[in-house]
Scaffold this active site. Structure first.
Site, PDB file in Angstrom:
ATOM      1  N   PHE A 150     -39.514 127.664 -45.692  1.00 58.98           N
ATOM      2  CA  PHE A 150     -39.158 126.340 -46.326  1.00 58.98           C
ATOM      3  C   PHE A 150     -39.736 125.226 -45.561  1.00 58.98           C
ATOM      4  O   PHE A 150     -40.286 124.289 -46.015  1.00 58.98           O
ATOM      5  CB  PHE A 150     -37.780 126.307 -46.100  1.00 58.98           C
ATOM      6  CG  PHE A 150     -36.814 125.047 -46.676  1.00 58.98           C
ATOM      7  CD1 PHE A 150     -36.541 125.107 -47.793  1.00 58.98           C
ATOM      8  CD2 PHE A 150     -36.937 123.805 -46.070  1.00 58.98           C
ATOM      9  CE1 PHE A 150     -35.841 124.003 -48.802  1.00 58.98           C
ATOM     10  CE2 PHE A 150     -36.245 122.792 -46.620  1.00 58.98           C
ATOM     11  CZ  PHE A 150     -35.893 122.882 -47.820  1.00 58.98           C
ATOM     12  N   ASP A 151     -39.851 125.145 -44.014  1.00 57.44           N
ATOM     13  CA  ASP A 151     -40.212 124.049 -43.486  1.00 57.44           C
ATOM     14  C   ASP A 151     -41.847 123.848 -43.684  1.00 57.44           C
ATOM     15  O   ASP A 151     -42.336 122.734 -43.811  1.00 57.44           O
ATOM     16  CB  ASP A 151     -40.432 124.302 -41.780  1.00 57.44           C
ATOM     17  CG  ASP A 151     -38.942 124.309 -41.407  1.00 57.44           C
ATOM     18  OD1 ASP A 151     -38.157 123.482 -42.327  1.00 57.44           O
ATOM     19  OD2 ASP A 151     -38.293 124.627 -40.357  1.00 57.44           O
ATOM     20  N   SER A 172      -5.058 106.732 -56.164  1.00 64.17           N
ATOM     21  CA  SER A 172      -4.671 107.559 -55.215  1.00 64.17           C
ATOM     22  C   SER A 172      -3.952 108.708 -56.159  1.00 64.17           C
ATOM     23  O   SER A 172      -4.121 108.829 -57.322  1.00 64.17           O
ATOM     24  CB  SER A 172      -3.655 106.756 -54.478  1.00 64.17           C
ATOM     25  OG  SER A 172      -3.230 106.745 -53.248  1.00 64.17           O
ATOM     26  N   GLU A 177      -6.218 122.976 -58.067  1.00 59.96           N
ATOM     27  CA  GLU A 177      -7.347 122.724 -57.039  1.00 59.96           C
ATOM     28  C   GLU A 177      -6.811 122.569 -55.634  1.00 59.96           C
ATOM     29  O   GLU A 177      -5.773 122.158 -55.632  1.00 59.96           O
ATOM     30  CB  GLU A 177      -8.284 121.583 -57.288  1.00 59.96           C
ATOM     31  CG  GLU A 177      -9.262 121.633 -58.721  1.00 59.96           C
ATOM     32  CD  GLU A 177      -9.333 120.057 -59.146  1.00 59.96           C
ATOM     33  OE1 GLU A 177     -10.007 119.511 -58.056  1.00 59.96           O
ATOM     34  OE2 GLU A 177      -9.116 120.015 -60.344  1.00 59.96           O
ATOM     35  N   LYS A 234      -6.718 120.647 -52.187  1.00 60.89           N
ATOM     36  CA  LYS A 234      -6.814 119.370 -51.696  1.00 60.89           C
ATOM     37  C   LYS A 234      -7.527 119.388 -50.469  1.00 60.89           C
ATOM     38  O   LYS A 234      -7.090 119.582 -49.417  1.00 60.89           O
ATOM     39  CB  LYS A 234      -5.374 118.445 -51.884  1.00 60.89           C
ATOM     40  CG  LYS A 234      -5.560 117.135 -51.160  1.00 60.89           C
ATOM     41  CD  LYS A 234      -4.295 116.337 -51.580  1.00 60.89           C
ATOM     42  CE  LYS A 234      -4.131 114.948 -51.649  1.00 60.89           C
ATOM     43  NZ  LYS A 234      -4.714 114.228 -50.245  1.00 60.89           N
ATOM     44  N   ASP A 263      -9.731 118.197 -47.229  1.00 64.03           N
ATOM     45  CA  ASP A 263      -9.313 117.243 -46.384  1.00 64.03           C
ATOM     46  C   ASP A 263     -10.389 116.436 -45.834  1.00 64.03           C
ATOM     47  O   ASP A 263     -11.090 117.194 -44.652  1.00 64.03           O
ATOM     48  CB  ASP A 263      -8.454 117.483 -45.577  1.00 64.03           C
ATOM     49  CG  ASP A 263      -7.563 116.648 -44.727  1.00 64.03           C
ATOM     50  OD1 ASP A 263      -7.663 115.462 -45.286  1.00 64.03           O
ATOM     51  OD2 ASP A 263      -6.751 116.987 -43.738  1.00 64.03           O
ATOM     52  N   ARG A 289     -14.701 105.475 -51.066  1.00 63.40           N
ATOM     53  CA  ARG A 289     -13.455 104.835 -52.015  1.00 63.40           C
ATOM     54  C   ARG A 289     -12.887 103.477 -51.610  1.00 63.40           C
ATOM     55  O   ARG A 289     -12.496 102.886 -52.421  1.00 63.40           O
ATOM     56  CB  ARG A 289     -12.211 105.948 -51.826  1.00 63.40           C
ATOM     57  CG  ARG A 289     -11.010 105.748 -52.460  1.00 63.40           C
ATOM     58  CD  ARG A 289     -10.159 106.644 -52.610  1.00 63.40           C
ATOM     59  NE  ARG A 289      -8.812 105.977 -52.212  1.00 63.40           N
ATOM     60  CZ  ARG A 289      -7.579 106.948 -52.027  1.00 63.40           C
ATOM     61  NH1 ARG A 289      -7.782 108.152 -52.419  1.00 63.40           N
ATOM     62  NH2 ARG A 289      -6.560 106.392 -51.999  1.00 63.40           N
ATOM     63  N   TYR A 336     -14.828 117.326 -57.233  1.00 64.19           N
ATOM     64  CA  TYR A 336     -13.774 117.675 -57.962  1.00 64.19           C
ATOM     65  C   TYR A 336     -13.326 116.754 -59.402  1.00 64.19           C
ATOM     66  O   TYR A 336     -12.411 116.875 -59.899  1.00 64.19           O
ATOM     67  CB  TYR A 336     -12.304 117.676 -57.328  1.00 64.19           C
ATOM     68  CG  TYR A 336     -12.248 116.234 -56.516  1.00 64.19           C
ATOM     69  CD1 TYR A 336     -11.903 115.312 -57.100  1.00 64.19           C
ATOM     70  CD2 TYR A 336     -12.390 116.194 -55.209  1.00 64.19           C
ATOM     71  CE1 TYR A 336     -11.718 113.836 -56.523  1.00 64.19           C
ATOM     72  CE2 TYR A 336     -12.290 115.115 -54.598  1.00 64.19           C
ATOM     73  CZ  TYR A 336     -11.944 113.850 -55.108  1.00 64.19           C
ATOM     74  OH  TYR A 336     -11.636 112.479 -54.569  1.00 64.19           O
ATOM     75  N   LYS A 380       1.992 118.877 -51.486  1.00 62.96           N
ATOM     76  CA  LYS A 380       1.506 118.913 -50.114  1.00 62.96           C
ATOM     77  C   LYS A 380       1.975 120.201 -49.299  1.00 62.96           C
ATOM     78  O   LYS A 380       2.996 120.373 -49.505  1.00 62.96           O
ATOM     79  CB  LYS A 380       2.115 117.666 -49.283  1.00 62.96           C
ATOM     80  CG  LYS A 380       1.458 116.372 -49.526  1.00 62.96           C
ATOM     81  CD  LYS A 380       0.035 116.393 -49.071  1.00 62.96           C
ATOM     82  CE  LYS A 380      -0.741 115.190 -49.349  1.00 62.96           C
ATOM     83  NZ  LYS A 380      -0.633 113.955 -48.281  1.00 62.96           N
ATOM     84  N   CYS A 393      13.311  90.096 -28.315  1.00 63.62           N
ATOM     85  CA  CYS A 393      12.072  90.430 -28.754  1.00 63.62           C
ATOM     86  C   CYS A 393      11.007  90.601 -27.428  1.00 63.62           C
ATOM     87  O   CYS A 393      11.161  90.001 -26.556  1.00 63.62           O
ATOM     88  CB  CYS A 393      11.461  89.167 -29.370  1.00 63.62           C
ATOM     89  SG  CYS A 393       9.457  89.383 -29.777  1.00 63.62           S
ATOM     90  N   CYS A 430       8.459  87.480 -27.179  1.00 63.90           N
ATOM     91  CA  CYS A 430       8.785  86.205 -26.727  1.00 63.90           C
ATOM     92  C   CYS A 430      10.209  86.202 -26.576  1.00 63.90           C
ATOM     93  O   CYS A 430      10.817  85.027 -25.985  1.00 63.90           O
ATOM     94  CB  CYS A 430       8.666  85.432 -27.947  1.00 63.90           C
ATOM     95  SG  CYS A 430       9.664  85.492 -29.242  1.00 63.90           S
ATOM     96  N   CYS A 475      12.825  89.516 -35.127  1.00 64.81           N
ATOM     97  CA  CYS A 475      12.436  88.388 -33.834  1.00 64.81           C
ATOM     98  C   CYS A 475      12.625  87.150 -35.188  1.00 64.81           C
ATOM     99  O   CYS A 475      11.678  86.906 -35.814  1.00 64.81           O
ATOM    100  CB  CYS A 475      11.292  88.398 -33.396  1.00 64.81           C
ATOM    101  SG  CYS A 475      10.988  87.007 -32.334  1.00 64.81           S
ATOM    102  N   CYS A 524       6.180  83.205 -32.092  1.00 65.50           N
ATOM    103  CA  CYS A 524       6.038  84.516 -31.190  1.00 65.50           C
ATOM    104  C   CYS A 524       4.657  84.827 -31.677  1.00 65.50           C
ATOM    105  O   CYS A 524       4.503  85.163 -32.903  1.00 65.50           O
ATOM    106  CB  CYS A 524       7.245  85.139 -32.097  1.00 65.50           C
ATOM    107  SG  CYS A 524       7.221  87.120 -31.448  1.00 65.50           S
TER     108      CYS A 524
END
Ligand code: AMP
Ligand code: ZN
Length: 665
Positions: free
Chosen positions: A34-35, A80, A111, A113, A115, A134, A222, A309, A403, A406, A421, A427
């Site tokens: 190949f090379d 999404s 299918e 999902k 990751d 995206r 996909y 999920k 808070c 502050c 707050c 703040c």
């Protein structure tokens, strides 16, 4: 054979070998041979630069350096996916879509999902031309040169396919390659990478494409997006894409019912651990394109797909401390600081506790051993306390009263889950938070100004609010730390340019509580100017579609604050768009106000999307299913028979595409 023919032949040969090696996993040539061939091609190309082709196998090694990735608007939005977590969720989804389609006869594809990082590959005339991340779904980064180095992506797919199309997929880093990279890093005394997904998405943004070429990235596809109607279903088009060279995992399957989908889920929840890459669920899609078209999209996701999920991984660890963060609206979020622990491939140090009620409900205390779970979100959450391990001297958690930034006393109004707050204008995190929101990508999108600079500008006393940005000068900001003249110049130009940002985005940028992106769009469209909006009374506001009491009250509160009115007047005097521009009003009328349309079937003069836009531009509303509230059904060819029956039984008039066009003419 001419030189050109020789080059052509070598390219084809090398593309085929790449495909066998990287997609089919069955090498057809030794690495050495190949090379040799690649070198031969490289030499011919060097000697004959007129035959340069960015899609030549020689370009796969990278070398081009990108300093800034261009932002590109997606031709078709990258949506999404809605999530589901149980059999009931899936059955509810099935019911919803059966109702819209008016049939129970729906076939699904299942299918995994994958990751990683989503990518959109554009092909024109059968040739790879562009790859874009995206991003926010509307716009992403042009990472074409980096993507070209991923050898499983065909640059010249076989011609027996559609010619102009987008391929959507996931750039992943298989586990073996990930571990190999980390071993190398550890050996070099470098910090190991946290997880394959972040490393994959980080790789896409490396400046040097030769570095990308060295990483063992892969791309699983996909979705085929095209206007050419060659295939009738999702599954069919994926099978065809696989035949012409795309890497479509052979784990995909068809299901005739949700029962069958659940079998797929059950099988892969176990088997996924044997795959060479990480997956976090199953994506279920309505197979027929015609049915997908009928279902369409919500403002975030296709109605024709849903992600299921897999159950999140859980670990237990010790809670060391609870600290409090102040958001841009002053909302306080308690954060659990944990004894670091490995969870689902990452090291977890913090978890969200949401609010005081959540802490009370869990009765979580410092020193407790807690169960931590990681779902889809980036920040894991505490789901329970291991009471058997509670130290004898533990005391109940006292929620913060002041808070942390502050020291103002916190307030909590009736019905609000969160403490706030109230020191809105004094703040620090609130001041910078509002400005950071104002300049963010979905709001004013100011180039050349980032969060850290906002902190510096505030500390330097140069800005206290977003209107102050427009008074800044180059001379004022050059003395700031790490600020070169060029970057100061860029920043001022970015601020200047933001004056062209359309009103709906400005409205979102103002940071009125509960006025998110979608609500801002609605309000901009309805009221057309900030003056109309801020002068509207409660009744007028709640009369607007999808505007409820909470949002209306928040807008009233905002407009009653003279500080806000002063800010708005200053923005106005600087020329920021505080009303809808004349161009965007073009073609908009009130002709269809109060009318609700359902669109069904296939159209000829306009696409379904154009038709829906025309309804909305003229003040009408589009609904996905027929009810008593429907005013008209616009029917194209092949309207679903059950819809027809329903329309007739409710006596709702059915009009043609032409009738509709006449109606708005
Ligand atoms: P989310 O980011 O949770 O909204 O999920 C949507 C993302 O899932 C998409 O942007 C894809 O990157 C990713 N994804 C992974 N596998 C698939 C698949 N088989 N079909 C569709 N999307 C997928
Ligand atoms: Zn404060």
């Amino acid at each position: 054979m001419t030189v050109q023919e020789k080059i052509q032949q070598l390219r084809e040969e090398l593309h085929t070998h790449n495909h066998s090696y990287y997609v089919l996993d069955t090498p057809t040539i030794s690495d050495y041979d190949f090379d040799i061939k690649l070198k031969e091609l490289q030499q011919l190309e060097d000697e004959n630069p007129e035959y340069f082709d960015p899609n030549s196998p020689t370009q796969r090694v990278g070398g081009e350096v990108t300093k800034n990735f261009d932002t590109v608007t997606h031709k078709n939005r990258m949506y999404s996916l809605d999530n589901s977590y149980s059999k009931e969720d899936l059955l509810d989804w099935e019911k919803r879509i059966q109702k819209i389609l008016g049939t129970e006869d729906i076939e699904y594809t299942c299918e995994l999902k994958y990751d990683g990082a989503s990518i959109n590959l554009t092909y024109e005339n059968g040739q790879f031309v562009q790859a874009v991340t995206r991003g926010d779904g509307f716009q992403g980064d042009n990472v074409t040169t980096n993507i070209r180095t991923i050898k499983s992506i065909p640059l010249l797919p076989n011609s027996d396919f559609v010619t102009d199309f987008e391929m959507r997929g996931e750039i992943i880093l298989p586990l073996e390659g990930f571990h190999r990279m980390n071993e190398e890093r550890v050996a070099n005394d470098e910090e190991p990478y946290r997880n394959p997904r972040n490393t994959a998405s980080g790789s896409l943004k490396l400046q040097d494409s030769a570095e990308v070429a060295k990483r063992p990235l892969d791309c699983l596809l996909y979705q085929v997006v095209t206007t050419e109607r060659k295939y009738a279903s999702h599954f069919e088009s994926l099978e065809a894409a696989r035949k012409v060279g795309f890497k479509i995992p052979d784990t995909i399957a068809l299901a005739k019912s949700i029962e069958e989908v659940l079998n797929f889920v059950k099988e892969w929840d176990v088997k996924r651990h044997t795959l060479p890459y990480e997956t976090d669920g199953v994506v279920v899609k309505v197979n027929s394109y015609q049915q997908q078209d009928e279902l369409g999209y919500t403002s975030k996701a296709p109605r024709w797909a849903i992600a299921y999920k897999f159950k999140a991984e859980q670990v237990s660890t010790i809670l060391n401390e609870i600290t409090y963060q102040v958001g841009r609206t002053g909302a306080i979020t308690p954060v659990a600081n944990l004894e670091p622990i490995q969870l689902a491939g990452t090291i977890v140090k913090r978890a969200s506790l949401h609010n005081a009620d959540q802490i009370a409900k869990l009765d979580v205390r410092i020193g407790d051993t807690v169960f931590v779970e990681k779902g889809g979100e980036i920040i894991p959450k505490i789901i329970a306390v291991d009471l058997t391990k509670r130290p004898a001297d533990s005391v109940p958690t006292q929620y913060a009263t002041h808070c942390p930034e502050c020291h103002t006393e916190l307030v909590r109004t009736e019905g609000d889950a969160k403490h706030y707050c109230p020191n809105e204008f004094g703040c620090a995190p609130q001041i910078t938070g509002r400005i950071k929101h104002f300049i963010s990508r979905k709001a004013m999108d100011i180039d050349g100004l980032g969060g850290e600079t906002v902190d510096l500008l505030r500390k330097g006393g140069l800005i206290k609010n977003y209107a102050d940005l427009y008074d800044l000068t180059v001379e004022q900001i050059i003395p700031l730390e790490r600020m070169a003249e060029k970057s100061a110049q860029n920043m001022i130009e970015g601020i200047e340019k933001s004056k062209e940002t359309p009103f709906e985005k400005v409205l979102f940028a103002l940071g009125i509580r509960f006025v998110g992106e979608t609500v801002a769009k609605k309000l901009a469209k309805y009221f057309k100017s900030i003056d109309n909006l801020l002068n509207a009374d409660f009744e007028t506001l709640v009369a607007v579609d999808e505007i409820g009491d909470r949002i209306a009250q928040s807008i009233i509160d905002f407009s009653n604050d003279l500080g806000n009115i002063d800010l708005i007047n200053r923005l106005k005097s600087h020329g920021v768009q505080l009303e809808v521009s004349a161009e965007s009003l073009e073609g908009q009328t009130d002709k269809l106000v109060g009318k609700v349309f359902v669109v069904s079937g296939v159209f000829h003069q306009m696409s379904r999307t154009e038709l829906k836009k025309a309804i909305e531009d003229n003040g009408g509303k589009v609904s996905s299913s027929i009810s008593k509230k429907t005013t008209y059904i616009v029917a194209g060819d092949n309207m679903g028979p059950s819809k027809l029956i329903k329309a007739e039984s409710l006596g709702i008039p059915i009009i043609s595409e032409q009738d509709f066009i006449n109606m708005i003419a």
